[in-house]
Design an enzyme around this catalytic site. Structure first.
Site, PDB file in Angstrom:
ATOM      1  N   LYS A 119      15.711 -15.831 -16.393  1.00  9.08           N
ATOM      2  CA  LYS A 119      14.798 -15.379 -17.453  1.00  9.08           C
ATOM      3  C   LYS A 119      15.468 -14.378 -18.369  1.00  9.08           C
ATOM      4  CE  LYS A 119      10.505 -17.003 -15.907  1.00  9.08           C
ATOM      5  NZ  LYS A 119       9.083 -16.999 -15.841  1.00  9.08           N
ATOM      6  N   LYS A 201      13.553 -28.026 -13.778  1.00 13.55           N
ATOM      7  CA  LYS A 201      12.167 -28.089 -13.298  1.00 13.55           C
ATOM      8  C   LYS A 201      11.204 -28.207 -14.480  1.00 13.55           C
ATOM      9  CE  LYS A 201      10.255 -23.435 -13.096  1.00 13.55           C
ATOM     10  NZ  LYS A 201       9.290 -22.578 -12.470  1.00 13.55           N
ATOM     11  N   LYS A 204       5.969 -24.670 -17.697  1.00 13.31           N
ATOM     12  CA  LYS A 204       4.938 -24.606 -18.732  1.00 13.31           C
ATOM     13  C   LYS A 204       5.421 -23.909 -19.992  1.00 13.31           C
ATOM     14  CE  LYS A 204       2.147 -21.596 -15.814  1.00 13.31           C
ATOM     15  NZ  LYS A 204       2.847 -20.334 -15.662  1.00 13.31           N
TER      16      LYS A 204
HETATM   17  P1  ATP Z   1       6.865 -20.323 -16.666  1.00 10.86           P
HETATM   18  O1  ATP Z   1       7.385 -21.545 -17.338  1.00 10.86           O
HETATM   19  O2  ATP Z   1       5.870 -19.550 -17.451  1.00 10.86           O
HETATM   20  O3  ATP Z   1       7.924 -19.489 -16.007  1.00 10.86           O
HETATM   21  P2  ATP Z   1       6.120 -21.897 -14.427  1.00 10.86           P
HETATM   22  O4  ATP Z   1       5.705 -23.225 -14.953  1.00 10.86           O
HETATM   23  O5  ATP Z   1       7.417 -21.786 -13.726  1.00 10.86           O
HETATM   24  O6  ATP Z   1       5.947 -20.825 -15.506  1.00 10.86           O
HETATM   25  P3  ATP Z   1       4.638 -20.145 -12.649  1.00 10.86           P
HETATM   26  O7  ATP Z   1       3.419 -19.464 -13.132  1.00 10.86           O
HETATM   27  O8  ATP Z   1       5.875 -19.341 -12.563  1.00 10.86           O
HETATM   28  O9  ATP Z   1       4.940 -21.457 -13.464  1.00 10.86           O
HETATM   29  O10 ATP Z   1       4.343 -20.810 -11.245  1.00 10.86           O
HETATM   30  C1  ATP Z   1       3.076 -21.114 -10.726  1.00 10.86           C
HETATM   31  C2  ATP Z   1       3.246 -21.900  -9.455  1.00 10.86           C
HETATM   32  O11 ATP Z   1       3.689 -23.219  -9.756  1.00 10.86           O
HETATM   33  C3  ATP Z   1       4.284 -21.330  -8.496  1.00 10.86           C
HETATM   34  O12 ATP Z   1       3.834 -21.472  -7.169  1.00 10.86           O
HETATM   35  C4  ATP Z   1       5.501 -22.162  -8.735  1.00 10.86           C
HETATM   36  O13 ATP Z   1       6.353 -22.204  -7.629  1.00 10.86           O
HETATM   37  C5  ATP Z   1       4.877 -23.508  -9.018  1.00 10.86           C
HETATM   38  N1  ATP Z   1       5.716 -24.343  -9.872  1.00 10.86           N
HETATM   39  C6  ATP Z   1       6.169 -24.027 -11.099  1.00 10.86           C
HETATM   40  N2  ATP Z   1       6.883 -25.028 -11.623  1.00 10.86           N
HETATM   41  C7  ATP Z   1       6.899 -26.012 -10.681  1.00 10.86           C
HETATM   42  C8  ATP Z   1       7.467 -27.319 -10.623  1.00 10.86           C
HETATM   43  N3  ATP Z   1       8.178 -27.809 -11.630  1.00 10.86           N
HETATM   44  N4  ATP Z   1       7.281 -28.062  -9.522  1.00 10.86           N
HETATM   45  C9  ATP Z   1       6.563 -27.588  -8.491  1.00 10.86           C
HETATM   46  N5  ATP Z   1       5.988 -26.366  -8.478  1.00 10.86           N
HETATM   47  C10 ATP Z   1       6.143 -25.584  -9.554  1.00 10.86           C
END
Ligand code: ATP
Ligand code: LTN
Length: 336
Positions: A119, A201, A204
């Protein structure tokens, strides 16, 4: 039996950041497990709005997205009568414990967090102390409820290990205080990949809208995004090294239909990727349909959401206050 002590149900805790509408990755990696665990465990789930501050979101967007995330948590099927659902910022004990835990965390161990490194590379002009401290606040979220299990996607494993290390250090220095939490990471779905670059991965905050499925995407958009998903040139639906795109679509299809990889390979033997992509899209559309219907209804009822949030915050404060008081005493803060 009369004299058998009632065993405390194991406690589950998890939070999600309201940085955008959650993706199919968030749903299959985390939210779906939250729902599955909610019948058998004592569950506490929250919107990590304080964590979202680390990247300076626009205040009006943060407010809107936080309420939407809260409504979505209920929309996936969490019952506020059976689980505690709350906003992190409504429960002051998290931040207070985080400060104390900061003083039990080594700068070196926090510096090793890969998510911080990633990040800070992404937000090179805005590397705040908050971004660095993010995992310690996360440890406080978990430890303050004495959580046994934390359902998260695979990307959060390292943060969970840090929370355990902090808890273990505190227990050794100040006497047994915290339960050591275990990550709960699903076998399939823990790491859903981007549809455009399956080595990354699904996230969002990915600026490319074709890379991820939002939980609120309408059916025709979901279909279109799956049709343009990056695959390979082999044209055989099978799970294998080097077929990241197809492996990812198989994981998604397996999570939405309950079918094993072997069943999926048999189902699509002799068929092309076109048919497979349409089937994956349809399974996702069906999986998300009830979530989207619930969301439409709930987001229009702000009074209900506010009431649930207020009750959740009260219940969470009551439980977390007990751990905070214990910690304050153990570290030597004077309490009249
Ligand atoms: P950002 O893009 O804002 O960093 P993010 O999509 O990584 O967000 P988080 O809010 O950090 O989402 O994560 C919320 C939950 O979703 C966490 O438990 C994280 O491990 C899970 N998660 C995030 N991305 C994935 C993915 N691609 N596959 C499976 N689980 C995920
Ligand atoms: N960092 C987590 C969100 C989060 C969390 C938590 C998850 C904040 N506090 C406590 C589990 C337990 C993430 O998913 N990015």
């Amino acid at each position: 039996m009369e004299n058998t002590p009632v065993e405390r149900k194991k406690r589950v805790l998890s939070l999600i950041q309201p940085t955008a509408v959650p993706t199919l990755g968030n749903y299959l990696g985390a939210l779906k497990n939250w729902k599955n665990m909610s019948e058998d465990y004592d569950c506490i789930y929250g919107v990590a709005d304080l964590h979202a501050l680390t990247i300076h979101p626009d205040p009006a967007s943060l407010r809107k997205q936080s309420l939407e995330m809260f409504a979505l948590m209920l929309s996936v099927g969490l019952d506020p009568e059976k689980n505690i659902v709350f906003f992190q910022s409504h429960v002051h004990t998290h931040s207070e414990l985080a400060w104390i835990l900061n003083c039990y965390t080594q700068f070196g161990e926090a510096s090793r967090m890969t998510q911080f490194k990633e990040k800070s590379a992404k937000h090179a002009g805005n590397i705040t102390v908050g971004l660095f401290d993010y995992p310690v606040l996360m440890a406080a979220d978990i430890l303050i409820y004495q959580a046994d299990f934390v359902p998260v996607g695979a990307d959060q494993k390292q943060h969970l290990e840090l929370a355990r290390d902090i808890a273990d250090r505190f227990n050794t220095m100040r006497g047994n205080t915290f339960v050591l939490p275990e990550p709960f990471i699903g076998k399939v779905g823990a790491k859903i990949s981007s549809l455009q670059d399956p080595t990354q991965k699904m996230s969002k905050s990915d600026p490319n809208p074709k890379a991820s499925i939002s939980l609120l995407d309408p059916p025709e958009v979901i279909l279109k995004k799956f049709k343009s998903a990056v695959t390979d040139s082999e044209a055989v639906v099978r799970y294998a090294d080097g077929k990241d795109g197809i492996n990812n679509l198989m994981a998604i299809y397996s999570c939405c239909t309950g079918k094993s990889f072997e069943e999926i390979e048999n189902e699509f033997a002799g068929k092309g990727y076109g048919d497979f992509k349409v089937a994956v899209a349809e399974s996702v559309i069906e999986e998300l349909r009830p979530v989207q219907d619930n969301f439409k209804r709930l987001i229009a009822d702000k009074a209900y959401l506010n009431e649930v949030a207020k009750n959740g915050a009260q219940a969470a404060t009551r439980i977390s206050q007990r751990t905070l008081a214990k910690v304050q005493k153990k570290v030597g803060l004077y309490m009249p």
